[in-house]
Design a protein around this motif. Structure first.
Motif, PDB file in Angstrom:
ATOM      1  N   GLU B 357       0.892  -1.118   0.096  1.00  0.00           N
ATOM      2  CA  GLU B 357      -0.006   0.021  -0.093  1.00  0.00           C
ATOM      3  C   GLU B 357       0.934   1.056  -0.027  1.00  0.00           C
ATOM      4  O   GLU B 357       1.547   1.429   1.006  1.00  0.00           O
ATOM      5  CB  GLU B 357      -0.813  -0.132   1.244  1.00  0.00           C
ATOM      6  CG  GLU B 357      -2.160   0.565   1.000  1.00  0.00           C
ATOM      7  CD  GLU B 357      -2.307   1.865   0.963  1.00  0.00           C
ATOM      8  OE1 GLU B 357      -3.364   2.445   0.199  1.00  0.00           O
ATOM      9  OE2 GLU B 357      -1.559   2.599   1.507  1.00  0.00           O
ATOM     10  N   SER B 359      -0.161   4.755  -0.772  1.00  0.00           N
ATOM     11  CA  SER B 359      -0.928   5.907  -1.083  1.00  0.00           C
ATOM     12  C   SER B 359      -0.429   7.107  -0.496  1.00  0.00           C
ATOM     13  O   SER B 359      -0.324   8.199  -0.936  1.00  0.00           O
ATOM     14  CB  SER B 359      -2.457   5.918  -0.578  1.00  0.00           C
ATOM     15  OG  SER B 359      -2.538   5.333   0.995  1.00  0.00           O
ATOM     16  N   ASP B 360       0.294   6.912   0.484  1.00  0.00           N
ATOM     17  CA  ASP B 360       1.152   7.892   1.364  1.00  0.00           C
ATOM     18  C   ASP B 360       2.295   8.404   0.363  1.00  0.00           C
ATOM     19  O   ASP B 360       2.191   9.830   0.335  1.00  0.00           O
ATOM     20  CB  ASP B 360       1.746   7.717   2.561  1.00  0.00           C
ATOM     21  CG  ASP B 360       0.710   7.551   3.808  1.00  0.00           C
ATOM     22  OD1 ASP B 360      -0.607   8.003   3.596  1.00  0.00           O
ATOM     23  OD2 ASP B 360       0.883   6.853   5.012  1.00  0.00           O
ATOM     24  N   PHE B 414      10.572  -8.038   4.401  1.00  0.00           N
ATOM     25  CA  PHE B 414      10.718  -8.531   5.757  1.00  0.00           C
ATOM     26  C   PHE B 414       9.549  -9.586   5.760  1.00  0.00           C
ATOM     27  O   PHE B 414       9.590 -10.489   6.419  1.00  0.00           O
ATOM     28  CB  PHE B 414      10.621  -7.243   6.503  1.00  0.00           C
ATOM     29  CG  PHE B 414      10.062  -7.676   8.109  1.00  0.00           C
ATOM     30  CD1 PHE B 414      11.060  -8.131   9.077  1.00  0.00           C
ATOM     31  CD2 PHE B 414       8.789  -7.514   8.389  1.00  0.00           C
ATOM     32  CE1 PHE B 414      10.557  -8.670  10.277  1.00  0.00           C
ATOM     33  CE2 PHE B 414       8.538  -7.861   9.913  1.00  0.00           C
ATOM     34  CZ  PHE B 414       9.326  -8.453  10.782  1.00  0.00           C
ATOM     35  N   ARG B 415       8.298  -9.198   5.293  1.00  0.00           N
ATOM     36  CA  ARG B 415       7.309  -9.891   5.253  1.00  0.00           C
ATOM     37  C   ARG B 415       7.807 -11.361   4.464  1.00  0.00           C
ATOM     38  O   ARG B 415       7.105 -12.366   5.279  1.00  0.00           O
ATOM     39  CB  ARG B 415       6.017  -9.326   4.216  1.00  0.00           C
ATOM     40  CG  ARG B 415       5.485  -8.233   5.187  1.00  0.00           C
ATOM     41  CD  ARG B 415       4.606  -7.717   4.327  1.00  0.00           C
ATOM     42  NE  ARG B 415       3.712  -6.524   5.084  1.00  0.00           N
ATOM     43  CZ  ARG B 415       2.905  -5.756   4.667  1.00  0.00           C
ATOM     44  NH1 ARG B 415       2.161  -5.994   3.682  1.00  0.00           N
ATOM     45  NH2 ARG B 415       2.492  -4.774   5.233  1.00  0.00           N
ATOM     46  N   ARG B 416       8.318 -11.464   3.592  1.00  0.00           N
ATOM     47  CA  ARG B 416       8.682 -12.531   2.754  1.00  0.00           C
ATOM     48  C   ARG B 416       9.528 -13.535   3.755  1.00  0.00           C
ATOM     49  O   ARG B 416       9.364 -14.846   4.032  1.00  0.00           O
ATOM     50  CB  ARG B 416       9.534 -12.317   1.443  1.00  0.00           C
ATOM     51  CG  ARG B 416       8.555 -11.757   0.471  1.00  0.00           C
ATOM     52  CD  ARG B 416       7.687 -13.056  -0.276  1.00  0.00           C
ATOM     53  NE  ARG B 416       6.924 -12.788  -1.294  1.00  0.00           N
ATOM     54  CZ  ARG B 416       5.799 -12.109  -1.145  1.00  0.00           C
ATOM     55  NH1 ARG B 416       5.253 -11.965  -0.044  1.00  0.00           N
ATOM     56  NH2 ARG B 416       4.976 -11.745  -2.092  1.00  0.00           N
TER      57      ARG B 416
END
Lengths: 361, 449
Positions: B357, B359-360, B414-416
């Motif tokens: 995400e 959007s920021d 990191f998520r992976r």
């Protein structure tokens, strides 16, 4: 050492409370082993997914704001700013969908094995209502992120509910909290999703599980009179097998959440026109598609109303199957009931696929 | 035509009503439909019947004549004057009730067949410059057209007796005059370039005036022409936006900036405070036009600024001059910000492709774009410091977006890794549970006799 940690507190409780009457429901329970045993694990799978829903739902509640103005932003905040918020939200969404899928499979496996037959009629009835509650969770939870698709799908969904004869208008107004889908609708859906439905579900689930424990697992008709039947203790053997399924389900949830994180979409704009191809959640698709296929008028009757009445009648037949399946009451499997189940599956799958494949008007 | 016929119908109805032979018992039979139709025809009673007042002899004859004398009923019907109740006699005088031609076109009744071309402005001004008269019809439109016209190039030449120069009818037509708000009007905003070019692009017609005839050719290629004629943007300027309409003149060199400032006010304000203002005045240069041109104003590009071709700064500023240095610095600031925005954009897109995400980051990139737009406007200050200050803000914002994009990519990695770790743990637990089940199964088989 490990045994000591468990035994000591257990003895402490046993010396004070008569727990044996309850614990024997677990310790004494035997689970039959046969070629259809696999289907026993679907109930446990649905349960673990429901527990996942409760835990992740509570975590989401820490940040979620149930107002039209802030709902979308709060979910976005959860997904972008909160540590592991993206994971919690994705797991919540994925486990919700997997729970409905598991509930579907559990329901049909019980149906085909005729496990609803005497003396488990009420277990089936409570299970059927739990399934409806599951769909209710899906319907109310879908709106909570307040994104465009959810907003318009809810608008269509509540509109369809409004066509129920006699009470439709009241149902729609009660669901929406007014004439339109607004902030009031979100508030209602939120309290349904996090208070009313969970309380009813927990109560009904307690009754359902209690009945399963006191009556034990149903044996398929084909297995009932077989000699040399095998059993395993519920604790720990069956529970350990169940645990394997739970752990693997957790792995599947993690994989789905990491590789296919649940999208948020665009914030709902009540003044915008509905985007093309509004679709409900996949588990409502077969009903939605049916209503699209039904002509607007069938003789003098409104097609949509007839469709809703037909689904209502089918649901009623499903709930009441233990009472009208006269063959199962005599421990016999009748081809007609099996055919009905197969037809239901083919119908649901076909209409769902058509709902996604056919171009949106 | 329909209106005229309707009036005749009314006349017939009136004549029927006048018949004294109606029997009393038949009266209701006739009266009811009469009242019914009268009710619906009521609004038409208010249609000015100057043209169709029972016998508009002008129309009866002129619609069937040929050549210059022919008058189209269709045109007249849509004419703004006719719609407001002014018919033939309002302009031409005479008496449209008379069937006799001599009486109908009686000069003693003010009949004018066709005013002399040079007199047309005064002819129209009889009404259009008469506030008392105009208030009775349309007080909203200006009444100073003649005064303005007389100050225009067209007006001046007309007063000198030029027989070709534009008069009122050249732009507005005569029998089918529509209001300028009507898209079918020749003076409707998007039709104006075509209207002006009908004379100004005609080389033969314009020959005596010795002026250019390529304005339209250039205008259609310009950013203004594309906006108005292709995109249909009615905020875009047509010929009259810069030159005026009734007071159409060639803007003076000194007023070019003011003309452009009608829309581009910020750029004008910055220009006035810049060193270019004095320089242009000294050299009598037409300000904005020097860099942007006039009719063929192309979209402004960053390449116009700087010290490398095709930068237009090089047209005036020699190497080693202060202007040359400023041009180089301004371009450098713009390019630095553009590069930064590009980097941020790439990072955000990469993270987005990974399912993150962003959007920021996109919001910050948008902000940086705003700074770039502002900096491009501030180029008109011709101050390298001002432009750099703005681009620096943009670079800071773009840097934030870069950090967010990088952060998203880092988070993805990191998520992976976390996922792989959790899968190992999950499989380990599943394996241990499996071993425990096997052990229990073995124990059960040993327990059996």
């Amino acid at each position: 050492m490990f045994q000591f940690i468990i035994d000591k507190p257990a003895q402490w409780f046993k010396s004070r409370y008569k727990l044996d009457e309850f614990t024997h429901l677990i310790t004494e329970k035997k689970v039959p082993v046969h070629k259809h045993s696999f289907w026993y694990y679907l109930g446990g799978t649905t349960l673990i997914l429901f527990i996942t829903q409760i835990i992740t739902g509570i975590l989401l509640l820490f940040y979620y704001k149930p107002t039209a103005e802030r709902a979308f932003e709060s979910v976005k905040f959860i997904m972008t700013k909160v540590e592991f918020g993206w994971l919690i939200r994705s797991i919540h969404s994925w486990s919700a969908n997997l729970m409905v899928a598991a509930a579907f499979i559990h329901l049909f496996s019980v149906f085909f094995l005729r496990s609803y037959r005497r003396p488990r009629e009420l277990t089936w009835v409570t299970g059927a209502f739990l399934f409806f509650l599951c769909l209710g969770f899906g319907f109310t939870g879908y709106l909570l992120p307040w994104n465009t698709l959810a907003f318009f799908a809810t608008k269509v969904g509540t509109q369809i509910a409004g066509t129920v004869p006699f009470f439709g208008g009241y149902i729609r107004t009660i669901l929406r909290g007014g004439e339109e889908v607004t902030d009031a609708t979100l508030g209602r859906f939120f309290s349904f999703h996090v208070i009313i439905l969970p309380l009813v579900t927990l109560a009904l689930l307690g009754v359902h599980l209690f009945m399963v424990q006191i009556q034990g697992m149903s044996e398929p008709i084909s297995q009932e009179n077989k000699p040399n039947k095998k059993y395993i203790p519920f604790l720990p053997d069956f529970l350990l097998r169940d645990a394997v399924a739970w752990v693997l389900m957790l792995g599947l949830l993690t994989t789905l959440s990491v590789y296919f994180p649940w999208e948020l979409g665009a914030k709902a704009d009540p003044f915008a026109s509905a985007p093309a191809g509004i679709k409900p959640e996949w588990y409502f698709m077969f009903m939605f598609q049916t209503l699209k296929f039904i002509p607007s008028k069938i003789f003098a009757f409104d097609g949509e109303v007839l469709g809703i009445l037909a689904f209502g009648f089918a649901g009623f037949l499903m709930v009441m199957v233990p009472f009208w399946d006269i063959w199962a009451r005599r421990n016999k499997s009748n081809w007609f009931i099996t055919l009905m189940g197969i037809f239901a599956i083919i119908y649901i799958v076909t209409l769902t696929v058509l709902g996604y494949v056919l171009p949106a008007k | 035509m329909r209106m005229i016929n309707m009036t005749y119908v009314n006349v017939k109805v009136k004549s029927q009503k006048a018949k004294p032979k109606l029997k009393t018992q038949n009266f209701k039979f006739y009266a009811l439909p009469f009242l019914f139709f009268s009710f619906f025809l009521f609004p038409f009673y208010f249609i000015p019947i100057a043209l169709a007042d029972q016998t508009n002899t002008c129309m009866l004859c002129h619609q069937s004549l040929d050549g210059n004398l022919k008058v189209s009923v269709e045109e007249i019907k849509n004419d703004v004057h006719f719609k407001r109740g002014l018919s033939c006699v309002a302009c031409h005088g005479g008496d449209s009730n008379k069937e006799d031609m001599a009486q109908a076109m009686d000069a003693t009744k003010g009949f004018i067949a066709r005013p002399a071309r040079n007199d047309i402005p005064n002819f129209c001004a009889r009404c259009h410059s008469n506030p008392d008269f105009m208030r009775a019809y349309n007080p909203n439109i200006p009444m100073d057209q003649l005064t303005k016209y007389n100050t225009s190039q067209h007006g001046k030449l007309n007063m000198q007796g030029d027989g070709k120069v534009a008069v009122c009818t050249s732009c507005h037509g005569f029998h089918g005059i529509r209001p300028k708000t009507d898209p079918l009007s020749k003076t409707y905003l998007t039709n104006i370039p075509k209207l002006c070019s009908s004379c100004h692009s005609d080389k033969e017609y314009m020959k005596p005036y010795n002026i250019a005839t390529n304005q339209m050719e250039e205008y259609v290629q310009s950013v203004h022409g594309v906006a108005l004629l292709i995109k249909g943007d009615r905020a875009a300027p047509a010929c009259n936006s810069c030159h005026g309409s009734h007071d159409a003149i060639l803007p003076r060199t000194s007023s070019v900036g003011n003309v452009c400032a009608q829309c581009h006010s910020l750029q004008r304000d910055l220009f006035i405070k810049s060193p270019h203002k004095t320089a242009h005045e000294k050299l009598n240069l037409p300000e904005c036009e020097v860099c942007h041109g006039n009719h063929k104003i192309l979209p402004a590009k960053d390449e116009m600024v700087g010290v490398e071709s095709p930068a237009i700064c090089l047209n005036c500023h020699d190497k080693n001059s202060a202007g040359y240095e400023t041009a180089g610095l301004m371009r450098e600031s713009l390019e630095t910000l553009k590069t930064k925005i590009n980097t941020a954009n790439n990072l955000a897109q990469e993270a987005n492709k990974l399912g993150m995400e962003v959007s920021d980051a996109e919001f910050e990139i948008n902000e940086a774009h705003n700074s770039l737009t502002k900096a491009r406007s501030y180029v008109h200050s011709f101050s390298a410091t001002l432009v750099k200050d703005i681009t620096r803000q943009g670079v800071d914002t773009a840097n934030k977006a870069c950090q967010q994009g990088l952060g998203a990519i880092k988070e993805f990695n990191f998520r992976r890794k976390g996922y792989l770790f959790s899968v190992v743990i999950i499989l380990l637990i599943a394996g241990l549970l499996y071993l425990k089940i096997r052990e229990l199964e073995r124990r059960h088989s040993q327990d059996k006799p």
